[in-house]
Motif scaffolding. Structure first.
Motif, PDB file in Angstrom:
ATOM      1  N   LEU A 210      -0.870 -30.723   3.005  1.00 40.68           N
ATOM      2  CA  LEU A 210      -1.423 -31.467   1.881  1.00 40.68           C
ATOM      3  C   LEU A 210      -2.825 -31.987   2.220  1.00 40.68           C
ATOM      4  O   LEU A 210      -3.722 -31.970   1.362  1.00 40.68           O
ATOM      5  CB  LEU A 210      -0.487 -32.619   1.518  1.00 40.68           C
ATOM      6  CG  LEU A 210      -0.673 -33.276   0.153  1.00 40.68           C
ATOM      7  CD1 LEU A 210      -0.627 -32.245  -0.969  1.00 40.68           C
ATOM      8  CD2 LEU A 210       0.396 -34.342  -0.076  1.00 40.68           C
ATOM      9  N   SER A 211      -3.027 -32.426   3.454  1.00 40.52           N
ATOM     10  CA  SER A 211      -4.354 -32.886   3.872  1.00 40.52           C
ATOM     11  C   SER A 211      -5.368 -31.750   3.787  1.00 40.52           C
ATOM     12  O   SER A 211      -6.488 -31.931   3.276  1.00 40.52           O
ATOM     13  CB  SER A 211      -4.305 -33.433   5.304  1.00 40.52           C
ATOM     14  OG  SER A 211      -3.447 -34.541   5.399  1.00 40.52           O
ATOM     15  N   LEU A 212      -4.995 -30.563   4.287  1.00 40.90           N
ATOM     16  CA  LEU A 212      -5.901 -29.418   4.235  1.00 40.90           C
ATOM     17  C   LEU A 212      -6.190 -29.008   2.797  1.00 40.90           C
ATOM     18  O   LEU A 212      -7.320 -28.622   2.468  1.00 40.90           O
ATOM     19  CB  LEU A 212      -5.295 -28.241   5.007  1.00 40.90           C
ATOM     20  CG  LEU A 212      -5.272 -28.375   6.535  1.00 40.90           C
ATOM     21  CD1 LEU A 212      -4.496 -27.215   7.154  1.00 40.90           C
ATOM     22  CD2 LEU A 212      -6.687 -28.429   7.097  1.00 40.90           C
ATOM     23  N   SER A 213      -5.186 -29.099   1.937  1.00 43.18           N
ATOM     24  CA  SER A 213      -5.393 -28.708   0.542  1.00 43.18           C
ATOM     25  C   SER A 213      -6.364 -29.647  -0.160  1.00 43.18           C
ATOM     26  O   SER A 213      -7.259 -29.210  -0.888  1.00 43.18           O
ATOM     27  CB  SER A 213      -4.058 -28.671  -0.202  1.00 43.18           C
ATOM     28  OG  SER A 213      -4.223 -28.138  -1.490  1.00 43.18           O
ATOM     29  N   VAL A 214      -6.189 -30.950   0.045  1.00 42.47           N
ATOM     30  CA  VAL A 214      -7.095 -31.911  -0.570  1.00 42.47           C
ATOM     31  C   VAL A 214      -8.525 -31.675  -0.080  1.00 42.47           C
ATOM     32  O   VAL A 214      -9.484 -31.698  -0.862  1.00 42.47           O
ATOM     33  CB  VAL A 214      -6.638 -33.351  -0.271  1.00 42.47           C
ATOM     34  CG1 VAL A 214      -7.710 -34.359  -0.692  1.00 42.47           C
ATOM     35  CG2 VAL A 214      -5.329 -33.648  -0.994  1.00 42.47           C
ATOM     36  N   ARG A 215      -8.676 -31.406   1.215  1.00 43.28           N
ATOM     37  CA  ARG A 215     -10.014 -31.154   1.752  1.00 43.28           C
ATOM     38  C   ARG A 215     -10.602 -29.859   1.209  1.00 43.28           C
ATOM     39  O   ARG A 215     -11.806 -29.771   0.966  1.00 43.28           O
ATOM     40  CB  ARG A 215      -9.951 -31.122   3.286  1.00 43.28           C
ATOM     41  CG  ARG A 215      -9.774 -32.527   3.883  1.00 43.28           C
ATOM     42  CD  ARG A 215      -9.737 -32.505   5.386  1.00 43.28           C
ATOM     43  NE  ARG A 215      -9.647 -33.883   5.887  1.00 43.28           N
ATOM     44  CZ  ARG A 215      -8.868 -34.269   6.886  1.00 43.28           C
ATOM     45  NH1 ARG A 215      -8.107 -33.382   7.505  1.00 43.28           N
ATOM     46  NH2 ARG A 215      -8.860 -35.529   7.286  1.00 43.28           N
ATOM     47  N   GLN A 216      -9.754 -28.838   1.036  1.00 39.00           N
ATOM     48  CA  GLN A 216     -10.244 -27.585   0.467  1.00 39.00           C
ATOM     49  C   GLN A 216     -10.721 -27.790  -0.965  1.00 39.00           C
ATOM     50  O   GLN A 216     -11.766 -27.274  -1.365  1.00 39.00           O
ATOM     51  CB  GLN A 216      -9.146 -26.516   0.496  1.00 39.00           C
ATOM     52  CG  GLN A 216      -9.571 -25.160  -0.053  1.00 39.00           C
ATOM     53  CD  GLN A 216     -10.621 -24.492   0.803  1.00 39.00           C
ATOM     54  OE1 GLN A 216     -10.535 -24.489   2.024  1.00 39.00           O
ATOM     55  NE2 GLN A 216     -11.632 -23.912   0.173  1.00 39.00           N
ATOM     56  N   HIS A 217      -9.972 -28.544  -1.741  1.00 39.78           N
ATOM     57  CA  HIS A 217     -10.389 -28.823  -3.114  1.00 39.78           C
ATOM     58  C   HIS A 217     -11.691 -29.617  -3.144  1.00 39.78           C
ATOM     59  O   HIS A 217     -12.514 -29.444  -4.057  1.00 39.78           O
ATOM     60  CB  HIS A 217      -9.292 -29.593  -3.865  1.00 39.78           C
ATOM     61  CG  HIS A 217      -8.179 -28.745  -4.362  1.00 39.78           C
ATOM     62  ND1 HIS A 217      -7.067 -28.452  -3.602  1.00 39.78           N
ATOM     63  CD2 HIS A 217      -7.985 -28.108  -5.549  1.00 39.78           C
ATOM     64  CE1 HIS A 217      -6.235 -27.677  -4.303  1.00 39.78           C
ATOM     65  NE2 HIS A 217      -6.771 -27.461  -5.485  1.00 39.78           N
ATOM     66  N   ALA A 218     -11.879 -30.508  -2.174  1.00 39.70           N
ATOM     67  CA  ALA A 218     -13.067 -31.368  -2.167  1.00 39.70           C
ATOM     68  C   ALA A 218     -14.282 -30.700  -1.519  1.00 39.70           C
ATOM     69  O   ALA A 218     -15.385 -31.243  -1.593  1.00 39.70           O
ATOM     70  CB  ALA A 218     -12.755 -32.670  -1.422  1.00 39.70           C
ATOM     71  N   ARG A 219     -14.083 -29.522  -0.918  1.00 40.81           N
ATOM     72  CA  ARG A 219     -15.183 -28.851  -0.222  1.00 40.81           C
ATOM     73  C   ARG A 219     -16.337 -28.542  -1.180  1.00 40.81           C
ATOM     74  O   ARG A 219     -16.151 -27.888  -2.210  1.00 40.81           O
ATOM     75  CB  ARG A 219     -14.670 -27.549   0.403  1.00 40.81           C
ATOM     76  CG  ARG A 219     -15.677 -26.873   1.339  1.00 40.81           C
ATOM     77  CD  ARG A 219     -15.164 -25.499   1.737  1.00 40.81           C
ATOM     78  NE  ARG A 219     -13.949 -25.586   2.528  1.00 40.81           N
ATOM     79  CZ  ARG A 219     -13.925 -25.647   3.860  1.00 40.81           C
ATOM     80  NH1 ARG A 219     -15.064 -25.647   4.529  1.00 40.81           N
ATOM     81  NH2 ARG A 219     -12.772 -25.706   4.505  1.00 40.81           N
ATOM     82  N   GLY A 220     -17.501 -29.037  -0.853  1.00 39.47           N
ATOM     83  CA  GLY A 220     -18.685 -28.774  -1.661  1.00 39.47           C
ATOM     84  C   GLY A 220     -18.817 -29.637  -2.897  1.00 39.47           C
ATOM     85  O   GLY A 220     -19.779 -29.474  -3.664  1.00 39.47           O
ATOM     86  N   ARG A 221     -17.901 -30.559  -3.130  1.00 40.30           N
ATOM     87  CA  ARG A 221     -17.975 -31.429  -4.305  1.00 40.30           C
ATOM     88  C   ARG A 221     -18.865 -32.633  -4.013  1.00 40.30           C
ATOM     89  O   ARG A 221     -18.959 -33.098  -2.873  1.00 40.30           O
ATOM     90  CB  ARG A 221     -16.582 -31.897  -4.711  1.00 40.30           C
ATOM     91  CG  ARG A 221     -15.613 -30.768  -5.004  1.00 40.30           C
ATOM     92  CD  ARG A 221     -16.072 -29.897  -6.160  1.00 40.30           C
ATOM     93  NE  ARG A 221     -15.105 -28.851  -6.479  1.00 40.30           N
ATOM     94  CZ  ARG A 221     -15.237 -27.986  -7.472  1.00 40.30           C
ATOM     95  NH1 ARG A 221     -16.315 -28.054  -8.248  1.00 40.30           N
ATOM     96  NH2 ARG A 221     -14.327 -27.068  -7.694  1.00 40.30           N
ATOM     97  N   THR A 222     -19.481 -33.141  -5.048  1.00 35.19           N
ATOM     98  CA  THR A 222     -20.409 -34.266  -4.867  1.00 35.19           C
ATOM     99  C   THR A 222     -19.764 -35.618  -5.141  1.00 35.19           C
ATOM    100  O   THR A 222     -20.145 -36.622  -4.536  1.00 35.19           O
ATOM    101  CB  THR A 222     -21.630 -34.101  -5.791  1.00 35.19           C
ATOM    102  OG1 THR A 222     -21.178 -34.027  -7.153  1.00 35.19           O
ATOM    103  CG2 THR A 222     -22.388 -32.825  -5.452  1.00 35.19           C
ATOM    104  N   ARG A 223     -18.787 -35.658  -6.041  1.00 39.30           N
ATOM    105  CA  ARG A 223     -18.123 -36.923  -6.354  1.00 39.30           C
ATOM    106  C   ARG A 223     -16.680 -36.627  -6.733  1.00 39.30           C
ATOM    107  O   ARG A 223     -16.411 -35.818  -7.631  1.00 39.30           O
ATOM    108  CB  ARG A 223     -18.842 -37.656  -7.478  1.00 39.30           C
ATOM    109  CG  ARG A 223     -18.319 -39.081  -7.738  1.00 39.30           C
ATOM    110  CD  ARG A 223     -19.353 -39.871  -8.523  1.00 39.30           C
ATOM    111  NE  ARG A 223     -18.900 -41.161  -8.995  1.00 39.30           N
ATOM    112  CZ  ARG A 223     -18.768 -42.260  -8.256  1.00 39.30           C
ATOM    113  NH1 ARG A 223     -19.041 -42.209  -6.960  1.00 39.30           N
ATOM    114  NH2 ARG A 223     -18.378 -43.408  -8.777  1.00 39.30           N
ATOM    115  N   VAL A 224     -15.762 -37.289  -6.070  1.00 41.10           N
ATOM    116  CA  VAL A 224     -14.332 -37.027  -6.239  1.00 41.10           C
ATOM    117  C   VAL A 224     -13.679 -38.140  -7.044  1.00 41.10           C
ATOM    118  O   VAL A 224     -13.929 -39.330  -6.802  1.00 41.10           O
ATOM    119  CB  VAL A 224     -13.640 -36.902  -4.868  1.00 41.10           C
ATOM    120  CG1 VAL A 224     -12.132 -36.755  -5.029  1.00 41.10           C
ATOM    121  CG2 VAL A 224     -14.214 -35.721  -4.083  1.00 41.10           C
TER     122      VAL A 224
END
Length: 592
Positions: A210-224
């Motif tokens: 789950l940690s890796l998935s959240v980080r993958q989704h956030a990769r390259g994003r500017t504001r979460v």
């Protein structure tokens, strides 16, 4: 919305490309120079590598390291050799590969990312949207397939039935392998893991995935941003995301005075280090059935998500205005971590005493009659027999009736025409002759079917919010997260008096301890009831020129009568939501 197609290596494809309903801003060619992958991806990333005449592409949230892709591709002699590399990554991608003259196109094992295909100009075309392929080929609507969508729920394998003639769906966990011309095979690449891990080991694997998935989704994003309902699932994602960057947390206040969600969300924010909390008060949150006249999003299939679209868009509008380009949501957590009583029934052979103790506890909790429970436990029957005899029994409407066999008996809406009802019964009978369950035991089958059903809903919600500029992201439907949860022993996941014990153990040390003690959940039933009353006139008018009635599937006059009387008992079981979804989906086709 994101969309892509995989075209054949043929001159005829060039002319057909001009018929696509999107502008292909990304084009990956064949060695011949003809277009292979054509995509419009405003919200996801296309990662591509070429090596030794081979090509590998991932489409999904965030990029995939090109050096890892190149190394994996170089070691492959066929598209089947990619399995190991694909399953080493977060399970959130479409995959398209070409090796030794054959192409592989696949979605995810959860069903969140789907693949469809069809024959056109003598060759096979594939893509992530059946609607795109139908537009490309001019395929006619399949009335029988649409009639099946009026059931609630639609039993497996009928949700895989294409809504356009000639458009086929690749089942979740399978891939499409294409050769030349009409050559294609649908091959299985994924199987669920055996439930053998202990709670301690499984919790570590869930936390990691789950940690890796959240980080993958956030990769390259500017504001979460993150939905923070106050429930277990959204709270877990909020704290995982907040470890790495500031997060805009969005909470909706329900109208039910007994709903504790908002209070729990406030407690969560009080523990956060880097969070901006935005609250949508109850009076500003649209009701269910609001703004149905605006439900023109081009969904691939009917979805009850349209009834709540105004509510969901109100929730994503706030972070979108504040510049968020990622919005996390806890959809899928219930499907992985609640633990169905039917799973406990699967334990009867291996751990009979434990299974019987737990089943007795469930019987007391839900008020199940001994006779009904014992009958299902002793003789669940085959899946084909259940599909032929019970799939349209409507047993799912009564919570006091145990569901310990293969599924919920679907509700047949009382406003179906005789022709529609006969069509549904015949389609179910035909399917029952060859249908195979998703697993050998009822509990695991029902669990996998529920995950796929949840993924379909999440897919629709994502498309709706994408049309407004900020699609949802659902890490719980990541294949690696799903696998980590399914690999844990049933007795550690499904406990009568413990709420989501696996997720609670996985989030130990990440979510504050006092937040892991919650055992309640807001359900929003009051908002649904109030919405039905408030929008009864609008719903009544919907059937005056019903597209479903024009197809001979529903009795428009009866629906008009019932919707004008929102306290009618015929509207109590959720069948109206499904019918509204089908009606609005048909109307959306007129806006294509």
């Amino acid at each position: 919305m994101d969309s892509f197609v995989v075209a054949p290596d043929h001159d005829a494809a060039k002319a057909a490309v001009g018929c696509l309903p999107f502008e292909p801003r990304h084009v990956v060619p064949y060695p011949s120079g003809r277009p292979w992958i054509l995509a419009d991806l405003p919200f996801t990333t296309l990662s591509v590598v070429h090596a030794d005449g081979k090509t590998l592409a991932f489409i999904g949230p965030g990029d995939v390291p090109r050096d890892q892709m190149a190394t994996a591709l170089s070691a492959c002699a066929s598209v089947a050799d990619l399995d190991g590399f694909i399953t080493s990554l977060p399970g959130v991608f479409h995959v398209v590969a070409r090796i030794a003259g054959r192409s592989r196109v696949q979605g995810t094992a959860s069903g969140l990312r789907q693949v469809s295909y069809t024959e056109h100009v003598g060759h096979i075309w594939a893509g992530d949207r059946a609607r795109t392929l139908a537009r490309l080929t001019g395929a006619p609507l399949d009335r029988s397939a649409l009639a099946l969508r009026l059931l609630e729920p639609v039993p497996h394998p009928l949700p895989e039935r294409g809504l356009w003639r000639g458009i086929e769906t690749v089942p979740a966990g399978h891939c499409l392998v294409l050769g030349d011309g009409r050559d294609r095979q649908v091959e299985r690449w994924w199987r669920p893991p055996a439930p053998s891990r202990t709670l301690a080991v499984g919790a570590d694997r869930v936390r990691e995935a789950l940690s890796l998935s959240v980080r993958q989704h956030a990769r390259g994003r500017t504001r979460v941003s993150s939905e923070l309902s106050g429930g277990f699932d959204s709270t877990a994602l909020f704290f995982l995301a907040e470890r790495d960057q500031p997060v805009v947390a969005v909470t909706a206040v329900g109208r039910d005075p007994l709903d504790e969600d908002a209070a729990w969300a406030a407690r969560a924010v009080s523990h956060a280090r880097r969070a901006d909390h935005r609250v949508v008060p109850a009076e500003r949150l649209p009701l269910v059935y609001a703004q149905l006249d605006r439900a023109t999003e081009p969904l691939d299939e009917p979805s009850i998500a349209v009834a709540s679209r105004a509510r969901v868009l109100a929730m994503t509008e706030i972070p979108r205005r504040e510049g968020a380009d990622l919005h996390l949501t806890g959809h899928g957590g219930d499907h992985l971590f609640v633990g169905l009583p039917t799973l406990t029934a699967d334990l009867l052979r291996s751990r009979p005493l434990l299974a019987l103790r737990h089943m007795n506890a469930y019987r007391g909790m839900f008020g199940w009659p001994w006779r009904d429970m014992a009958g299902q436990l002793i003789s669940p029957g085959s899946y084909r027999r259940w599909l032929a005899t019970s799939a349209t029994s409507g047993t799912g409407a009564d919570p006091r009736f145990p569901i310990l066999t293969w599924g919920l008996g679907a509700t047949m809406p009382p406003w179906l025409t005789p022709s529609a009802a006969e069509t549904i019964h015949e389609e179910v009978r035909q399917a029952a002759r060859t249908a195979a369950p998703l697993a050998s035991t009822p509990g695991r089958h029902l669990e996998l079917d529920g995950i796929r059903d949840g993924a379909r809903l999440a897919r629709a919600l994502t498309d709706i919010t994408a049309c407004a500029g900020l699609p949802l992201s659902t890490p719980f439907f990541d294949d690696r997260v799903m696998e980590a949860a399914l690999a844990v022993r049933i007795e550690d996941r499904a406990r009568p008096f413990a709420y989501k014990p696996l997720l609670a153990a996985a989030m130990h040390g990440i979510v504050p301890p006092d937040l892991l003690t919650r055992t309640t959940k807001g359900v929003g039933s009051l908002d649904l009831a109030v919405g039905l009353r408030a929008y009864a006139p609008h719903l009544s008018r919907l059937w005056s020129d019903s597209r479903l009635a024009e197809l001979g599937l529903v009795d428009g006059q009866r629906l008009t009568y019932l919707c004008a009387r929102p306290d009618s008992v015929e509207l109590d079981d959720g069948a109206l939501l499904t019918t509204v979804a089908c009606e609005l989906w048909l109307r959306s086709l007129e806006h294509a």
